[in-house]
Design a protein around this motif. Structure first.
Motif, mmCIF file in Angstrom:
data_model
loop_
_atom_site.group_PDB
_atom_site.id
_atom_site.type_symbol
_atom_site.label_atom_id
_atom_site.label_comp_id
_atom_site.label_asym_id
_atom_site.label_seq_id
_atom_site.Cartn_x
_atom_site.Cartn_y
_atom_site.Cartn_z
ATOM 1 N N CYS A 43 4.632 -13.498 2.207
ATOM 2 C CA CYS A 43 3.585 -12.997 1.669
ATOM 3 C C CYS A 43 3.031 -12.119 2.051
ATOM 4 O O CYS A 43 2.829 -11.872 3.338
ATOM 5 C CB CYS A 43 2.514 -14.369 1.381
ATOM 6 N N THR A 44 2.659 -10.926 1.437
ATOM 7 C CA THR A 44 2.039 -9.728 1.973
ATOM 8 C C THR A 44 0.514 -10.066 1.449
ATOM 9 O O THR A 44 0.175 -10.081 0.249
ATOM 10 C CB THR A 44 2.461 -8.359 1.642
ATOM 11 N N ALA A 45 -0.482 -9.922 2.316
ATOM 12 C CA ALA A 45 -1.752 -9.873 2.048
ATOM 13 C C ALA A 45 -2.555 -8.683 2.368
ATOM 14 O O ALA A 45 -2.356 -8.163 3.609
ATOM 15 C CB ALA A 45 -2.573 -10.882 2.914
ATOM 16 N N ILE A 46 -3.025 -7.717 1.331
ATOM 17 C CA ILE A 46 -3.673 -6.480 1.696
ATOM 18 C C ILE A 46 -5.030 -6.710 1.664
ATOM 19 O O ILE A 46 -5.775 -7.335 0.602
ATOM 20 C CB ILE A 46 -3.121 -5.527 0.416
ATOM 21 N N LEU A 47 -5.609 -6.463 2.642
ATOM 22 C CA LEU A 47 -7.061 -6.438 3.141
ATOM 23 C C LEU A 47 -7.760 -5.316 2.990
ATOM 24 O O LEU A 47 -6.969 -4.087 3.044
ATOM 25 C CB LEU A 47 -7.135 -7.242 4.473
ATOM 26 N N ASP A 49 -9.219 -3.530 5.289
ATOM 27 C CA ASP A 49 -9.067 -2.762 6.614
ATOM 28 C C ASP A 49 -7.589 -3.080 7.259
ATOM 29 O O ASP A 49 -7.428 -2.508 8.344
ATOM 30 C CB ASP A 49 -9.978 -3.236 7.473
ATOM 31 N N GLY A 50 -6.669 -3.601 6.383
ATOM 32 C CA GLY A 50 -5.398 -3.568 6.955
ATOM 33 C C GLY A 50 -4.531 -4.645 6.251
ATOM 34 O O GLY A 50 -4.905 -5.124 5.001
ATOM 35 N N ILE A 51 -3.272 -5.103 6.834
ATOM 36 C CA ILE A 51 -2.390 -5.894 5.935
ATOM 37 C C ILE A 51 -1.782 -7.149 7.088
ATOM 38 O O ILE A 51 -1.897 -7.059 8.095
ATOM 39 C CB ILE A 51 -1.022 -5.146 5.916
ATOM 40 N N LEU A 52 -1.625 -8.285 6.331
ATOM 41 C CA LEU A 52 -1.453 -9.462 7.047
ATOM 42 C C LEU A 52 0.279 -9.984 6.466
ATOM 43 O O LEU A 52 -0.043 -9.931 5.000
ATOM 44 C CB LEU A 52 -2.183 -10.536 7.098
ATOM 45 N N LYS A 53 1.219 -9.857 7.030
ATOM 46 C CA LYS A 53 2.533 -10.436 6.312
ATOM 47 C C LYS A 53 2.715 -11.543 7.019
ATOM 48 O O LYS A 53 2.638 -12.043 8.271
ATOM 49 C CB LYS A 53 3.601 -9.347 6.836
ATOM 50 N N ILE A 54 2.828 -12.795 6.091
ATOM 51 C CA ILE A 54 3.187 -14.089 6.638
ATOM 52 C C ILE A 54 4.707 -14.370 6.197
ATOM 53 O O ILE A 54 4.955 -14.281 5.098
ATOM 54 C CB ILE A 54 2.267 -15.007 6.056
ATOM 55 N N ARG A 55 5.613 -14.935 6.882
ATOM 56 C CA ARG A 55 6.727 -15.351 6.616
ATOM 57 C C ARG A 55 6.925 -16.828 6.919
ATOM 58 O O ARG A 55 6.417 -17.106 8.230
ATOM 59 C CB ARG A 55 7.949 -14.712 7.358
ATOM 60 N N TRP A 56 7.695 -17.813 6.329
ATOM 61 C CA TRP A 56 7.843 -19.091 6.700
ATOM 62 C C TRP A 56 9.189 -19.720 6.253
ATOM 63 O O TRP A 56 9.698 -19.007 5.653
ATOM 64 C CB TRP A 56 6.592 -19.965 6.094
ATOM 65 N N SER A 57 9.439 -20.515 7.111
ATOM 66 C CA SER A 57 10.715 -21.286 6.736
ATOM 67 C C SER A 57 10.578 -22.946 7.269
ATOM 68 O O SER A 57 9.825 -23.068 8.023
ATOM 69 C CB SER A 57 11.787 -20.680 7.477
ATOM 70 N N PHE A 76 3.152 -14.759 11.681
ATOM 71 C CA PHE A 76 1.903 -13.784 11.042
ATOM 72 C C PHE A 76 2.256 -12.570 11.813
ATOM 73 O O PHE A 76 2.406 -12.471 12.963
ATOM 74 C CB PHE A 76 0.567 -14.468 11.515
ATOM 75 N N GLU A 77 1.972 -11.450 10.981
ATOM 76 C CA GLU A 77 2.035 -10.136 11.475
ATOM 77 C C GLU A 77 0.830 -9.245 10.993
ATOM 78 O O GLU A 77 0.998 -9.052 9.752
ATOM 79 C CB GLU A 77 3.448 -9.373 11.159
ATOM 80 N N TYR A 78 -0.116 -9.015 11.938
ATOM 81 C CA TYR A 78 -1.125 -8.170 11.491
ATOM 82 C C TYR A 78 -1.134 -6.749 11.497
ATOM 83 O O TYR A 78 -0.571 -6.401 12.807
ATOM 84 C CB TYR A 78 -2.386 -8.730 12.082
ATOM 85 N N THR A 79 -1.483 -5.910 10.665
ATOM 86 C CA THR A 79 -1.353 -4.482 11.157
ATOM 87 C C THR A 79 -2.733 -3.734 10.438
ATOM 88 O O THR A 79 -3.376 -3.996 9.486
ATOM 89 C CB THR A 79 -0.072 -3.852 9.923
ATOM 90 N N GLY A 80 -3.325 -2.982 11.337
ATOM 91 C CA GLY A 80 -4.419 -2.131 11.102
ATOM 92 C C GLY A 80 -5.526 -2.983 11.387
ATOM 93 O O GLY A 80 -6.872 -2.323 10.873
#
Length: 102
Positions: A43-47, A49-57, A76-80
């Motif tokens: 899932c990519t969450a566009i906020l 002020d930035g982006i949160l990418k979430i991957r799961w398995s 979880f991977e936060y950018t910006g």
């Protein structure tokens, strides 16, 4: 409980199924534009002020006597986002994906 410092990248284990997580995402990230991939594992969450990418398995279920708990490894991977903003977003995410209890 959300730690006071949320790093830009981290992983933790959640006691839920992929379907559970997908159903919780809109409430857990209410101000984000969400995009989920076709495999329902990213899932990519566009906020604003930035982006949160979430991957799961899926992980093996946890078993305690007769109790079985499904588990996901979630990355979880936060950018910006600033340190403070990552904490705010993660705290809201954690509250939005928390199961009831007492």
């Amino acid at each position: 409980m959300t730690p006071s410092f949320v790093p830009e990248k981290f992983e933790h284990v959640m006691g839920c199924t992929s379907a559970d997580l997908l159903s919780w995402l809109p409430g857990a990230l209410p101000k984000a534009a969400l995009t989920v991939d076709a495999d329902h594992t990213n899932c990519t969450a566009i906020l604003p002020d930035g982006i949160l990418k979430i991957r799961w398995s899926p992980l093996p279920d946890a078993r305690i006597a007769l109790l079985t708990i499904p588990r996901l490894g979630v990355f979880f991977e936060y950018t910006g986002l600033t340190d403070e903003r990552r904490h705010t977003v993660q705290k809201r995410f954690d509250l939005g994906t928390q199961r009831g209890g007492g």
